[in-house]
Design a protein around this motif. Structure first.
Motif, mmCIF file in Angstrom:
data_model
loop_
_atom_site.group_PDB
_atom_site.id
_atom_site.type_symbol
_atom_site.label_atom_id
_atom_site.label_comp_id
_atom_site.label_asym_id
_atom_site.label_seq_id
_atom_site.Cartn_x
_atom_site.Cartn_y
_atom_site.Cartn_z
ATOM 1 N N ILE A 1 3.213 13.458 -21.842
ATOM 2 C CA ILE A 1 3.602 14.068 -23.113
ATOM 3 C C ILE A 1 2.753 13.455 -24.224
ATOM 4 N N MET A 2 1.992 14.275 -24.905
ATOM 5 C CA MET A 2 1.109 13.804 -25.960
ATOM 6 C C MET A 2 1.917 13.143 -27.070
ATOM 7 N N SER B 1 -5.474 9.272 -10.186
ATOM 8 C CA SER B 1 -5.081 10.298 -9.218
ATOM 9 C C SER B 1 -3.704 10.938 -9.404
ATOM 10 N N PRO B 2 -2.667 10.252 -9.936
ATOM 11 C CA PRO B 2 -1.335 10.877 -9.914
ATOM 12 C C PRO B 2 -0.959 11.737 -11.119
ATOM 13 N N HIS B 3 -1.625 11.576 -12.288
ATOM 14 C CA HIS B 3 -1.158 12.269 -13.497
ATOM 15 C C HIS B 3 -2.220 13.118 -14.196
ATOM 16 N N ALA B 4 -3.376 12.511 -14.472
ATOM 17 C CA ALA B 4 -4.398 13.176 -15.296
ATOM 18 C C ALA B 4 -5.178 14.162 -14.448
ATOM 19 N N SER B 5 -4.551 15.290 -14.181
ATOM 20 C CA SER B 5 -5.103 16.273 -13.248
ATOM 21 C C SER B 5 -4.896 17.683 -13.779
ATOM 22 N N VAL B 6 -5.811 18.563 -13.430
ATOM 23 C CA VAL B 6 -5.694 19.955 -13.852
ATOM 24 C C VAL B 6 -4.500 20.640 -13.187
ATOM 25 N N GLU B 7 -3.993 20.069 -12.097
ATOM 26 C CA GLU B 7 -2.851 20.648 -11.392
ATOM 27 C C GLU B 7 -1.507 20.212 -11.974
ATOM 28 N N ASN B 8 -1.521 19.255 -12.886
ATOM 29 C CA ASN B 8 -0.282 18.767 -13.483
ATOM 30 C C ASN B 8 -0.087 19.322 -14.884
ATOM 31 N N GLU B 9 1.158 19.351 -15.324
ATOM 32 C CA GLU B 9 1.494 19.922 -16.623
ATOM 33 C C GLU B 9 1.419 18.864 -17.722
ATOM 34 N N PHE B 10 1.170 19.334 -18.942
ATOM 35 C CA PHE B 10 1.169 18.485 -20.132
ATOM 36 C C PHE B 10 2.050 19.163 -21.187
ATOM 37 N N PRO B 11 3.367 19.133 -20.993
ATOM 38 C CA PRO B 11 4.278 19.903 -21.846
ATOM 39 C C PRO B 11 4.457 19.278 -23.232
ATOM 40 N N LEU B 12 4.887 20.104 -24.158
ATOM 41 C CA LEU B 12 5.197 19.661 -25.513
ATOM 42 C C LEU B 12 6.673 19.920 -25.815
ATOM 43 N N PRO B 13 7.303 19.073 -26.624
ATOM 44 C CA PRO B 13 8.687 19.332 -27.028
ATOM 45 C C PRO B 13 8.750 20.446 -28.066
ATOM 46 N N ASP B 14 9.923 21.019 -28.229
ATOM 47 C CA ASP B 14 10.093 22.032 -29.271
ATOM 48 C C ASP B 14 10.339 21.352 -30.617
ATOM 49 N N GLU B 15 10.669 22.164 -31.628
ATOM 50 C CA GLU B 15 10.830 21.619 -32.978
ATOM 51 C C GLU B 15 12.004 20.645 -33.084
ATOM 52 N N ASN B 16 12.916 20.675 -32.108
ATOM 53 C CA ASN B 16 14.058 19.755 -32.091
ATOM 54 C C ASN B 16 13.834 18.563 -31.168
ATOM 55 N N ASN B 17 12.582 18.365 -30.760
ATOM 56 C CA ASN B 17 12.215 17.286 -29.834
ATOM 57 C C ASN B 17 12.905 17.414 -28.481
ATOM 58 N N MET B 18 13.156 18.650 -28.086
ATOM 59 C CA MET B 18 13.770 18.937 -26.791
ATOM 60 C C MET B 18 12.687 19.406 -25.827
ATOM 61 N N VAL C 1 -7.788 14.306 -22.876
ATOM 62 C CA VAL C 1 -7.064 14.581 -21.644
ATOM 63 C C VAL C 1 -6.006 15.657 -21.871
ATOM 64 N N PHE C 2 -5.312 15.570 -22.995
ATOM 65 C CA PHE C 2 -4.299 16.573 -23.303
ATOM 66 C C PHE C 2 -4.973 17.874 -23.750
ATOM 67 N N PRO C 3 -4.603 19.004 -23.163
ATOM 68 C CA PRO C 3 -5.248 20.275 -23.521
ATOM 69 C C PRO C 3 -5.016 20.682 -24.970
ATOM 70 N N HIS C 4 -3.943 20.171 -25.589
ATOM 71 C CA HIS C 4 -3.663 20.501 -26.984
ATOM 72 C C HIS C 4 -4.024 19.335 -27.909
ATOM 73 N N ASN D 1 4.533 16.913 -13.422
ATOM 74 C CA ASN D 1 3.311 16.272 -13.917
ATOM 75 C C ASN D 1 2.926 15.020 -13.137
ATOM 76 N N THR D 2 3.443 14.910 -11.909
ATOM 77 C CA THR D 2 3.093 13.787 -11.034
ATOM 78 C C THR D 2 2.824 14.325 -9.637
ATOM 79 N N ASN D 3 1.795 13.820 -9.005
ATOM 80 C CA ASN D 3 1.531 14.197 -7.613
ATOM 81 C C ASN D 3 1.309 12.953 -6.763
ATOM 82 N N ASP D 4 1.562 13.083 -5.496
ATOM 83 C CA ASP D 4 1.262 12.022 -4.542
ATOM 84 C C ASP D 4 -0.156 12.182 -4.013
#
Length: 365
Positions: free
Chosen positions: A133-134, A253-270, A148-151, A282-285
Motif C-alpha cells: 500500500i503506497m 520475489s514475494p511482493h514487488a511483482s507485476v502479478e501482485n496488487e497495489f491497492p489504494l484505500p478509499d476516501e475514508n481510509n477503508m 514500484v507503485f503504479p500510481h 499482494n504476496t506470492n510464494d
C-alpha cells in the motif's frame, strides 16, 4: 507526531475462514514443536559463531588479500543468513520464548551495521500490516529512484528504471546500512514517522552502533594487518555486493511483482479487501524448496505463511503452507506460487511497466 488515521480493512465471511485456518495451523505447530526446537536452537548458535569466525580469520590472516576478500564475502552472505533466520524471527518474538533473549539477538542487527529500532517498526508495524500500500509499506517505498507503485509519482528518469535499477541493486545494503537509516531518522516525511516518534536515546544508539560497525569493519583490520585503505574498501565492497544480491533474491520475489496488487484505500481510509484477501492478493510464494532454503534461507519461499502467521517460526512453514494451500483451494482463495526465476522476471516486468506514467487517454473496454 501528527496524528495519522490508520487504514481499515473490510470484513466478510473470509474472517471465519481465517479462524478455521488458524485453528489447524496452531494445532500443527503444537504437534511439531518438540521435534523442531533443536533446529531453532542450533541455528541461533551456529550462524553468529560462523560470522564471528569469518571475521576472526580475516583479522588473523587478512594480510593475504584472497583470505581477506573471501572472509568479507562470507560475512556478507552470513549477514543475510542471520537476518533471515534469527533477527527476522526475533522481532516477531518467535526465536525464543524469553523476550530479553529476542531483544539480545535483535541487537546483532546493529552490530552488523543496520539500525534495529527503525527496521523493527518499519517491518512489524508498516510492512506486515499494510503490504503493497503506497504511503504505508516502507519495505516497498524505499527510494525515489524506483517507481514500484503504479500510481506513484512519475519522474523523467523512471523511463529507464528497468535498466539502471538492476545495475544499482548490488548497492542495496550500502544504501540500507549507510544512508537509509539516517534518512528515516532525520526526514520526518518518511513513512516510519506515521507510527513512531523516535526517542532521543535512539539517535545516540544510531551513531554509536554505526561508528562501531565502521570501526571493526575498516579501522581495526587495517590497524592489525597493516594493509592499505584500498584493500579494505575492496573487501567491504565484496561484502556489500555479495550480501545485496543474496538479500534481493529473497526480498524482491514475494511482493514487488507485476502479478501482485497495489491497492489504494478509499476516501475514508477503508481498503476494498479483507485483511486475509489483501495478504493473498499482494504476496506470492516461491516454488523452490530444499534443505538449503529451509536451513540457511529461513524458508523465505513460504512468504504467505509468514504474512498470515508472523508469530509462528519459519521452521513450521512447509506444513503451515500445505494447510493454507489446501484451504485456499477449498474456498477458492488466490494462493499463488512461482519459480524463483519467474518471480524475479515478474519484478523486472513491474519496473518496465511502471517506467511510464499511466496513459489517461487509453481506452478501456
Amino acid at each position: 507526531m501528527e496524528k495519522v488515521v490508520k487504514l481499515t480493512f473490510a470484513r466478510s465471511a473470509n474472517d471465519l475462514i481465517f479462524n478455521s485456518i488458524k485453528q489447524r495451523v496452531y494445532a500443527k505447530v503444537k504437534e511439531l514443536e518438540p521435534a523442531r526446537q533443536l533446529f531453532i536452537t542450533l541455528k541461533a548458535i551456529l550462524f553468529p559463531l560462523l560470522y564471528i569466525a569469518a571475521y576472526s580469520i580475516a583479522l588473523m590472516y587478512g594480510n593475504h588479500t584472497l583470505v581477506l576478500d573471501m572472509c568479507y564475502c562470507s560475512m556478507g552472505i552470513l549477514l543475510v543468513i542471520i537476518f533471515l533466520n534469527l533477527i527476522h524471527e526475533a522481532v516477531h518474538h518467535t526465536l525464543f520464548k524469553r523476550k530479553w533473549l529476542n531483544q539480545l539477538y535483535i541487537c546483532f542487527f546493529d552490530l552488523m551495521g543496520a539500525n534495529s529500532y527503525v527496521w523493527k517498526n518499519r517491518h512489524t508495524r508498516l510492512h506486515h500490516n499494510y503490504p503493497n500500500i503506497m504511503g504505508w509499506d516502507s519495505d516497498i517505498e524505499q527510494s525515489d529512484l524506483a517507481r514500484v507503485f503504479p500510481h506513484g509519482e512519475f519522474k523523467p528518469y523512471h523511463r529507464y528504471q528497468h535498466i539502471y535499477l538492476p545495475l544499482l541493486y548490488p548497492l542495496f545494503l550500502f544504501n540500507w546500512l549507510l544512508l537509509r537509516d539516517f534518512k528515516d531518522y532525520f526526514n520526518k516525511k518518511k513513512v516510519i514517522w506515521k507510527v513512531v516518534s523516535i526517542p532521543g536515546q535512539e539517535y545516540v544508539k544510531l551513531f554509536l552502533w554505526k561508528a562501531f560497525f565502521l570501526f571493526y569493519i575498516f579501522i581495526l583490520p587495517k590497524m592489525l594487518l597493516g594493509i592499505n585503505w584500498l584493500q579494505m574498501v575492496v573487501a567491504f565492497c565484496i561484502m556489500i555486493f555479495t550480501g545485496s544480491i543474496f538479500a534481493l533474491l529473497v526480498l524482491i520475489s514475494p511482493h514487488a511483482s507485476v502479478e501482485n496488487e497495489f491497492p489504494l484505500p478509499d476516501e475514508n481510509n477503508m481498503m476494498q479487501h479483507t485483511w486475509l484477501m489483501h495478504q493473498l492478493s499482494n504476496t506470492n510464494d516461491v516454488n523452490e524448496d530444499n534443505w538449503f532454503t529451509r536451513f540457511f534461507m529461513g524458508c523465505f519461499n513460504y512468504h504467505i505463511a509468514h504474512h498470515l502467521f508472523p508469530n509462528v517460526h519459519h521452521v513450521f512453514y512447509p506444513e503451515v503452507t500445505a494447510i493454507i494451500r489446501e484451504e485456499a483451494m477449498k474456498h477458492q482463495l488466490p494462493y499463488r506460487s512461482y519459480p524463483l526465476a519467474t518471480a524475479l522476471f515478474n519484478h523486472y516486468r513491474l519496473l518496465k511497466q511502471n517506467r511510464m506514467p499511466a496513459d489517461i487517454f487509453e481506452e478501456t473496454m
